[in-house]
Design a protein around this motif. Structure first.
Motif, mmCIF file in Angstrom:
data_model
loop_
_atom_site.group_PDB
_atom_site.id
_atom_site.type_symbol
_atom_site.label_atom_id
_atom_site.label_comp_id
_atom_site.label_asym_id
_atom_site.label_seq_id
_atom_site.Cartn_x
_atom_site.Cartn_y
_atom_site.Cartn_z
ATOM 1 N N THR A 1 0.842 -1.202 0.000
ATOM 2 C CA THR A 1 0.000 0.000 0.000
ATOM 3 C C THR A 1 0.876 1.251 0.000
ATOM 4 N N GLY A 2 2.139 1.082 -0.278
ATOM 5 C CA GLY A 2 3.090 2.193 -0.261
ATOM 6 C C GLY A 2 4.067 1.984 0.876
ATOM 7 N N GLU A 3 3.677 2.426 2.077
ATOM 8 C CA GLU A 3 4.563 2.288 3.235
ATOM 9 C C GLU A 3 4.356 0.989 3.988
ATOM 10 N N THR A 4 3.216 0.330 3.816
ATOM 11 C CA THR A 4 2.912 -0.916 4.522
ATOM 12 C C THR A 4 2.390 -1.942 3.519
ATOM 13 N N THR A 5 1.964 -3.064 4.040
ATOM 14 C CA THR A 5 1.304 -4.064 3.196
ATOM 15 C C THR A 5 -0.049 -4.400 3.805
ATOM 16 N N ALA A 6 -0.946 -4.843 2.954
ATOM 17 C CA ALA A 6 -2.271 -5.281 3.386
ATOM 18 C C ALA A 6 -2.451 -6.716 2.943
ATOM 19 N N CYS A 7 -3.190 -7.471 3.741
ATOM 20 C CA CYS A 7 -3.449 -8.860 3.400
ATOM 21 C C CYS A 7 -4.935 -9.033 3.097
ATOM 22 N N GLN A 8 -5.194 -9.687 1.982
ATOM 23 C CA GLN A 8 -6.556 -10.012 1.606
ATOM 24 C C GLN A 8 -6.653 -11.512 1.375
ATOM 25 N N ARG A 9 -7.673 -12.129 1.953
ATOM 26 C CA ARG A 9 -7.986 -13.524 1.634
ATOM 27 C C ARG A 9 -8.944 -13.454 0.456
ATOM 28 N N GLU A 10 -8.639 -14.168 -0.628
ATOM 29 C CA GLU A 10 -9.429 -14.012 -1.836
ATOM 30 C C GLU A 10 -9.391 -15.259 -2.709
ATOM 31 N N TYR B 1 -17.068 -13.425 -17.082
ATOM 32 C CA TYR B 1 -16.626 -12.260 -16.312
ATOM 33 C C TYR B 1 -15.880 -12.767 -15.080
ATOM 34 N N LEU B 2 -14.730 -12.176 -14.798
ATOM 35 C CA LEU B 2 -13.866 -12.625 -13.717
ATOM 36 C C LEU B 2 -14.193 -11.865 -12.430
ATOM 37 N N LEU B 3 -14.558 -12.621 -11.391
ATOM 38 C CA LEU B 3 -14.939 -12.058 -10.098
ATOM 39 C C LEU B 3 -13.901 -12.456 -9.053
ATOM 40 N N ARG B 4 -13.427 -11.452 -8.334
ATOM 41 C CA ARG B 4 -12.458 -11.708 -7.259
ATOM 42 C C ARG B 4 -13.120 -11.344 -5.936
ATOM 43 N N PHE B 5 -13.486 -12.355 -5.165
ATOM 44 C CA PHE B 5 -14.099 -12.135 -3.851
ATOM 45 C C PHE B 5 -12.977 -12.048 -2.829
ATOM 46 N N SER B 6 -12.967 -10.962 -2.065
ATOM 47 C CA SER B 6 -11.861 -10.739 -1.141
ATOM 48 C C SER B 6 -12.357 -10.226 0.195
ATOM 49 N N GLN B 7 -11.572 -10.537 1.212
ATOM 50 C CA GLN B 7 -11.826 -10.076 2.577
ATOM 51 C C GLN B 7 -10.523 -9.524 3.121
ATOM 52 N N TYR B 8 -10.576 -8.315 3.610
ATOM 53 C CA TYR B 8 -9.391 -7.692 4.213
ATOM 54 C C TYR B 8 -9.065 -8.443 5.502
ATOM 55 N N ILE B 9 -7.815 -8.882 5.639
ATOM 56 C CA ILE B 9 -7.396 -9.641 6.825
ATOM 57 C C ILE B 9 -6.576 -8.772 7.752
ATOM 58 N N ALA B 10 -5.524 -8.139 7.247
ATOM 59 C CA ALA B 10 -4.678 -7.301 8.093
ATOM 60 C C ALA B 10 -3.792 -6.426 7.239
#
Length: 139
Positions: free
Chosen positions: A112-121, A130-139
């Motif tokens: 994310t620039g200075e940090t990282t984000a984790c998504q379960r997807e 059509y391509l669907l990416r289901f994601s949940q923000y983890i940390a």
């Protein structure tokens, strides 16, 4: 829907032209868990939502906003990220219906620039590709 039961309309909502609206609705409603907000027949159309995510689906017809011939898979070059509260639940629903996955359930780390984000997807294609990416923000 908002607390006052008035519909909430996102400011940007993709409208997907589909080749078989019945098949698309079966996938989005029964398999994934979307709900219908608006349904009309002329032209055959549905406005659907999953949490705060919204999509419009319209059956292909000659007078539609067709910029070129539709060739499968539709929507090449785009994936729709749909952020959900419980990606494991949707993943289980998709697996229960034996839908082929484009990519399995994984935890991905994005800068994310200075940090990282984790998504379960996970990624899956709808009946038209059509391509669907289901994601949940983890940390």
């Amino acid at each position: 829907m908002t607390e006052s039961n008035k519909p909430y309309w996102n400011r940007m909502v993709p409208e997907l032209t589909v080749t078989d609206l019945s098949a698309s609705l079966k996938f989005y409603i029964e398999v994934v868990g979307f709900s219908i907000i608006i349904r009309r027949m002329e032209p055959d159309f549905a406005y659907i939502n999953l949490g705060e995510a919204q999509l419009m689906l319209e059956q292909y017809h000659p007078d539609g906003w067709n910029t070129a011939e539709l060739v499968r898979p539709l929507g090449r070059g785009v994936n729709f990220q749909i952020e959900v509260d419980d990606v494991d639940q949707i993943f289980a629903r998709v697996n229960t219906h034996s839908v082929t996955l484009y990519r399995g359930l994984t935890d991905n780390h994005y800068s994310t620039g200075e940090t990282t984000a984790c998504q379960r997807e996970f990624l899956v294609q709808d009946p038209d590709g059509y391509l669907l990416r289901f994601s949940q923000y983890i940390a």
